[in-house]
Design an enzyme around this catalytic site. Structure first.
Site, PDB file in Angstrom:
ATOM      1  N   GLU A  34       0.834  -1.211   0.000  1.00 29.88           N
ATOM      2  CA  GLU A  34       0.000   0.000   0.000  1.00 29.88           C
ATOM      3  C   GLU A  34       0.864   1.254   0.000  1.00 29.88           C
ATOM      4  OE1 GLU A  34      -2.889  -0.405  -0.819  1.00 29.88           O
ATOM      5  OE2 GLU A  34      -3.117  -2.516  -0.336  1.00 29.88           O
ATOM      6  N   HIS A  76       1.756   2.045  -3.532  1.00 26.90           N
ATOM      7  CA  HIS A  76       0.696   2.830  -4.187  1.00 26.90           C
ATOM      8  C   HIS A  76       0.751   4.284  -3.712  1.00 26.90           C
ATOM      9  CE1 HIS A  76      -1.459  -0.311  -6.265  1.00 26.90           C
ATOM     10  NE2 HIS A  76      -1.767  -0.971  -5.183  1.00 26.90           N
TER      11      HIS A  76
HETATM   12 ZN   LIG Z   1      -2.511  -2.965  -5.008  1.00 27.38          ZN
END
Ligand SMILES: [Zn+2]
Length: 688
Positions: A468, A471
């Protein structure tokens, strides 16, 4: 009366947001935007639109809308209540209607087209040009330039497809719920862990009884652990025949006709929009250049992984034979004996890992990792408006200047949706007042601290956090100033998982684990303890790659089936899912499959979700991230120059250029599948 959702704030005013503000705020934003757009189009009549007179205000209004909506969506995920959920759900149709209106607005399309054809276009930045090209593409894909009958037919197809895909999902759900089995003799559940038995007992809700259902938390433990072979066969049969003409509820929720109609309509839709088939329509917005490229990609992987997958299956069969005198592995035996084999060879308990991964060591280690790679720093803020005391807030700095910020919401709690995700709170973009800095939400669901010990993560949780954060960095480290293509915006779907999967790699590197991990001891005054031992890491790697070739073949079976079906179906040649699936299995499947298996009838990803002719994206992105990381394996995993190059060529570029172009700029060549195979422990002839 003031509404905080409609006020200008640098960051969302979480503590003053209430559910009753939501619908009025969104309605007002949508209506204001409608009026403004009409007025803008009226003013532009007879004039050539420019970036400043046309796209810039549209982007500004879009951003205002998302600033009103983003905190609502976030709170709905992390601090749910009945009132908020109702308000949130009430807004969904309003927003979807608005986006349909925009997508079908011919005057907007014409204005974009005029800007595209104007002399100004050539003087715009790449990001601006891409924004205009994407807008035109998306208008066309929404059928904006269709005339008369065709436009009407487009609308009918969309409408019918949305009914059918929803029906497909309902059938799967109903078929799943229609079957259950009550067991009143606990001995029949021999082999199941107590946690699984506890769940089945809870489902039964009656002393001494257990209820087996086809939901995953019930189905998986049965297939993995139940010693009773007949029970496994019975549950397997019910599961793989859901929503089909086979099995215990044969014909009752049958998706056969639904699939047929979906395929026919998707083909017609693709043709209407000028594509040869639905697969070509799907790749029009993706990184893959053509349908053929996707097929070649999948076939290549299948060919390379198959020999090892066959060896893995032989090994499994031999194991079942020697250890359990089972001669002929049936489909309902594979998961069960695979677990037995895994236990005997690679047993590793995530609980053994936890003491080495206390949360503060992990978070600081993650910051250190990306600080070494990209030369950025993090500064925790103590005062900010929040919705929960667990939430932390950080500034991201480069050369002493703030370039981004993020909320970190790590722990599971009531009223919070499960899973982990990154979402944007603010996007980077040029405004009249300067550059607006990107802000991200990073959300996980880790087990909170118990007693005096800090929260301790499993290795799975560690990689989730890095995923995460990957991202998040894509969103936060962007240098693009046009909202539509900054950060993760405008990035092709099959490339968007590149930065996230990429960052996971550091969780397996001793050089990084040296400071990401540190054993927690209750009495050492919070000194950083011994890092994760190599022996544990080796076991972790072996367990990670257990039967990885078999697993890859399974994913390739799904991907090839999905893609070939949508590519080969035409009105002249209406191939059936059964035909294509049989051919694909012939090519790639190494485990036994029953004749009555109707997996396709519950393949919701492609018949009810958004993955039609796009299931391959999972593997595609894995190849990209593994290959990008292999450059660091060559140069050193903390090579600052390589880090800088990844940052400037890929991470900071958002969707401003084609993903394939960005990748090649970084890697100096097109993607290779070899690093993924190597990282998965799959040996091929060439690399063995
Ligand atoms: Zn992902």
């Amino acid at each position: 009366m003031t509404n905080p959702l409609l006020e200008e704030h640098l960051l969302p005013p979480f503590s003053s947001i209430t559910p009753e503000q939501v619908v009025p705020a969104i309605e007002q934003r949508l209506n204001t935007n409608r009026e403004r757009i009409n007025q803008l189009l009226a003013e532009l009549k007879g004039k050539t639109p420019t970036w400043t007179s046309f796209v810039a205000p549209l982007e500004e209004w879009d951003d205002e809308l998302s600033k009103a909506w983003s905190p609502v969506g976030h709170l709905n995920g992390v601090l749910n209540s009945d009132e908020l959920r109702d308000a949130y759900n009430a807004c969904l149709p309003l927003l979807s209607q608005y986006s349909t209106e925009i997508g079908q607005n011919r005057d907007l399309f014409d204005a974009y087209q005029a800007l595209r054809n104007s002399a100004e276009f050539e003087t715009l930045s790449t990001a601006q040009q891409t924004t205009i090209e994407h807008a035109l593409r998306d208008f066309r894909l929404s059928g904006v330039d269709l005339e008369g009958d065709k436009k009407a037919r487009y609308g009918e197809i969309k409408q019918r497809l949305s009914e059918l895909t929803s029906k497909f999902g309902e059938n799967v759900l109903d078929a799943t719920q229609a079957w259950s089995k009550i067991i009143d003799n606990e001995a029949q559940l021999a082999g199941l862990p107590d946690s699984a038995k506890g769940l089945l007992a809870q489902l039964a809700g009656e002393d001494g009884k257990f209820k087996v259902t086809l939901d995953f938390p019930s189905y998986m433990p049965i297939m993995t652990y139940a010693d009773d072979r007949e029970l496994r066969e019975e549950v397997y049969t019910a599961f793989v025949t859901r929503a089909s003409e086979q099995g215990p509820s044969a014909g009752e929720f049958d998706n056969s006709e639904v699939m047929k109609e979906i395929l026919a309509l998707r083909y017609e839709l693709a043709q209407l929009l000028g594509f040869e088939n639905y697969a070509e329509y799907s790749v029009a917005t993706k990184m893959a250049g053509s349908g053929q490229e996707v097929i070649d990609f999948l076939n290549d992987l299948a060919e390379k992984a198959k020999p090892q997958a066959e060896r893995e299956f032989t090994e499994l069969s031999d194991f079942a034979k020697t250890e359990y005198t089972v001669d002929n592995l049936q489909p309902w035996d594979v998961t069960y004996y695979a677990e037995k084999l895994r236990q005997s060879r690679y047993a590793i308990s995530q609980e053994d890992i936890r003491p080495y991964l206390p949360i503060d060591t992990v978070v600081n280690g993650m910051f250190e990792t990306v600080s070494r790679l990209y030369g950025i720093q993090f500064e925790e803020q103590s005062s900010f408006d929040t919705y929960h005391p667990d939430v932390r807030f950080f500034h991201v700095l480069k050369d002493g200047e703030q370039i981004a910020a993020f909320y970190l919401d790590l722990y599971a709690r009531e009223k919070k949706r499960g899973g982990a995700w990154m979402d944007d709170c603010r996007i980077r973009r040029q405004t009249i007042d300067g550059v607006q800095l990107p802000v991200a939400y990073l959300v996980c669901n880790f087990t909170p601290a118990v007693g005096d010990a800090p929260a301790l993560l499993t290795h799975d949780e560690l990689t989730t956090l890095f995923h995460e954060f990957g991202h998040g960095l894509h969103h936060m480290l962007t240098q693009i100033d046009v909202g539509a293509v900054s950060g993760i915006n405008g990035v092709a779907w099959d490339a968007v998982e590149l930065p996230s999967q990429f960052l996971e790699n550091w969780c397996y590197e001793p050089e990084a684990l040296a400071f990401i991990s540190g054993r927690f001891e209750a009495d050492d005054n919070h000194q950083q303890g011994e890092p994760l031992p190599q022996a544990l890491l080796d076991k972790l790697l072996a367990a990670k790659n257990f039967q990885s070739a078999m697993m890859m073949m399974r994913q390739l079976e799904f991907a090839l089936f999905d893609f070939r079906l949508h590519r080969e179906y035409s009105s002249d040649n209406p191939v059936t899912p059964e035909q294509i699936l049989a051919e694909v299995r012939n090519q790639v499947t190494v485990v036994p499959v029953s004749d009555f298996n109707r997996f396709q009838h519950s393949f919701s990803h492609i018949f009810a979700g958004g993955y039609a002719a796009g299931y391959y994206s999972y593997k595609w992105a894995e190849v990209l991230s593994a290959d990008a990381f292999s450059k660091f394996e060559e140069d050193g995993i903390f090579n600052r120059e390589t880090g800088q190059s990844f940052l400037s060529e890929i991470l900071s570029q958002g969707g401003s250029r084609e993903a394939s172009e960005l990748f090649e700029n970084f890697r100096g060549r097109s993607p290779s599948v070899e690093p993924l195979l190597r990282h998965s422990g799959i040996e091929t002839e060439e690399v063995a």
